[in-house]
Scaffold this motif. Structure first.
Motif, PDB file in Angstrom:
ATOM      1  N   LEU A  50       1.420  -1.343   0.494  1.00  0.00           N
ATOM      2  CA  LEU A  50      -0.175   0.111   0.125  1.00  0.00           C
ATOM      3  C   LEU A  50       0.853   1.311  -0.114  1.00  0.00           C
ATOM      4  N   LEU A  62      -4.073  -6.700  -4.294  1.00  0.00           N
ATOM      5  CA  LEU A  62      -2.784  -7.382  -3.627  1.00  0.00           C
ATOM      6  C   LEU A  62      -2.671  -8.432  -3.344  1.00  0.00           C
ATOM      7  N   ALA A  91      -4.873   2.446   7.586  1.00  0.00           N
ATOM      8  CA  ALA A  91      -5.190   2.310   6.267  1.00  0.00           C
ATOM      9  C   ALA A  91      -5.650   2.462   6.561  1.00  0.00           C
ATOM     10  N   VAL A 101      -5.777   2.771   0.263  1.00  0.00           N
ATOM     11  CA  VAL A 101      -4.957   3.472   0.856  1.00  0.00           C
ATOM     12  C   VAL A 101      -4.386   3.220   2.162  1.00  0.00           C
TER      13      VAL A 101
END
Ligand SMILES: [Zn+2]
Ligand SMILES: [Zn+2]
Ligand SMILES: [Zn+2]
Length: 161
Positions: A50, A62, A91, A101
């Motif tokens: 991230l 991911l 996150a 993010v």
């Protein structure tokens, strides 16, 4: 890693690399130690991905990028790691993009707000001033646990072009 339709160059990429990335991961480890949590290898790896990205990543991005040698992760490994990172404030999930993010403000469990560029897909975090909205909610008798604000438009690089 820009969306196909963005023809604008000259973006500032917020993704971390090298020493900045190492530093951010060390900070995260320290913060976990302070709260008696563990930044296990999968949690650390997801956070690393991230932090290194220049735009929000979906869970399947991911999963695909997880293995250092290119092998994908087992989906639950990534979902559990995301869950942890979100809970600890490392996150955020951007609902409208269904993507994640890293927290750029390194505050624990704060309200999050994002400026999302609909051209290049970057999402910049800022700390919203929600005092008026929260006061209004309180006046109605609500107890607000969390707020995520998502604003859509064009980033400076895409606007300038
Ligand atoms: Zn653009
Ligand atoms: Zn944040
Ligand atoms: Zn843009």
């Amino acid at each position: 890693m820009h969306t196909a339709d963005c023809q604008h160059d000259d973006h500032e990429h917020p993704g971390l690399s090298g020493r900045a990335l190492d530093r951010a991961l060390t900070l995260a480890e320290r913060r976990c130690a302070e709260t008696a949590e563990r930044l296990t290898a999968p949690r650390r790896r997801v956070l690393e991905l991230l932090l290194g990205a220049d735009q929000p990543l979906k869970a399947y991005d991911l999963i695909a990028a997880f293995g250092e040698a290119g092998e994908p992760a087992k989906p639950p490994t990534v979902y559990r790691a995301l869950d942890f990172l979100e809970r600890q404030g490392f996150a955020h999930r951007i609902e409208s993009l269904n993507a994640f993010v890293p927290c750029r403000l390194d505050g624990e469990n704060h309200s999050a707000a994002f400026l999302i560029c609909s051209c290049c897909g970057t999402a910049e975090e800022f700390e919203p001033d929600l005092s008026a909205g929260l006061a209004a909610a309180q006046a109605k008798g609500y107890e607000v646990a969390a707020v995520t604000l998502e604003a859509r438009g064009l980033c400076p690089a895409c606007r300038a072009a």
